[in-house]
Design a protein around this motif. Structure first.
Motif, PDB file in Angstrom:
ATOM      1  N   ILE A  46      22.642  47.801  20.626  1.00 35.70           N
ATOM      2  CA  ILE A  46      21.834  48.670  21.482  1.00 35.70           C
ATOM      3  C   ILE A  46      20.800  49.412  20.645  1.00 35.70           C
ATOM      4  O   ILE A  46      19.640  49.540  21.054  1.00 35.70           O
ATOM      5  CB  ILE A  46      22.729  49.639  22.272  1.00 35.70           C
ATOM      6  CG1 ILE A  46      23.537  48.859  23.306  1.00 35.70           C
ATOM      7  CG2 ILE A  46      21.900  50.720  22.952  1.00 35.70           C
ATOM      8  CD1 ILE A  46      24.575  49.685  24.045  1.00 35.70           C
ATOM      9  N   ALA A  78      18.363  45.606  26.083  1.00 37.68           N
ATOM     10  CA  ALA A  78      19.095  46.389  25.100  1.00 37.68           C
ATOM     11  C   ALA A  78      20.601  46.299  25.341  1.00 37.68           C
ATOM     12  O   ALA A  78      21.381  46.159  24.401  1.00 37.68           O
ATOM     13  CB  ALA A  78      18.639  47.850  25.135  1.00 37.68           C
ATOM     14  N   LYS A  79      20.995  46.364  26.610  1.00 40.13           N
ATOM     15  CA  LYS A  79      22.428  46.265  26.923  1.00 40.13           C
ATOM     16  C   LYS A  79      22.968  44.870  26.615  1.00 40.13           C
ATOM     17  O   LYS A  79      24.093  44.729  26.148  1.00 40.13           O
ATOM     18  CB  LYS A  79      22.663  46.624  28.379  1.00 40.13           C
ATOM     19  CG  LYS A  79      22.461  48.115  28.657  1.00 40.13           C
ATOM     20  CD  LYS A  79      22.727  48.455  30.100  1.00 40.13           C
ATOM     21  CE  LYS A  79      21.519  48.055  30.907  1.00 40.13           C
ATOM     22  NZ  LYS A  79      21.570  48.537  32.303  1.00 40.13           N
ATOM     23  N   GLY A 116      23.545  44.690  23.022  1.00 40.72           N
ATOM     24  CA  GLY A 116      24.771  45.403  22.724  1.00 40.72           C
ATOM     25  C   GLY A 116      25.997  44.550  22.997  1.00 40.72           C
ATOM     26  O   GLY A 116      26.954  44.532  22.209  1.00 40.72           O
TER      27      GLY A 116
END
Length: 88
Positions: free
Chosen positions: A61, A78-79, A82
């Motif tokens: 992230i 971004a997730k 992650g």
């Protein structure tokens, strides 16, 4: 280990397909992937496995946080990164 590669491949294929069609990566894809990765590493590696996966989640992230803040990509990207970090 082969389970993680197959799981990650399936997540990425679905994410690419959805992202190309609607330009979004849904939370229904990223959050369960994160939870599954954390659970898998916790079961196989105990507390160290959980911490290892959580560090990968945070790093993934963090890598895409600045481009997201600057408007270069969406939060789903971004997730997803992650989730990839948590799996790998």
């Amino acid at each position: 280990m082969i389970f993680l590669i197959i799981f990650l491949s399936c997540i990425l294929i679905v994410a690419v397909t959805i992202d190309v069609r609607v330009l979004k990566i849904p939370n229904l894809l990223t959050f369960p992937a994160m939870v599954m990765a954390l659970a898998f590493h916790s079961v196989t590696g105990g507390w160290k496995g959980f911490v290892f996966s959580a560090e990968g989640l945070a790093l993934g992230i963090a890598l895409f946080l600045i481009p997201y803040i600057m408007g270069g990509m969406g939060a789903g990207d971004a997730k997803l990164m992650g989730a990839i970090g948590a799996i790998i």
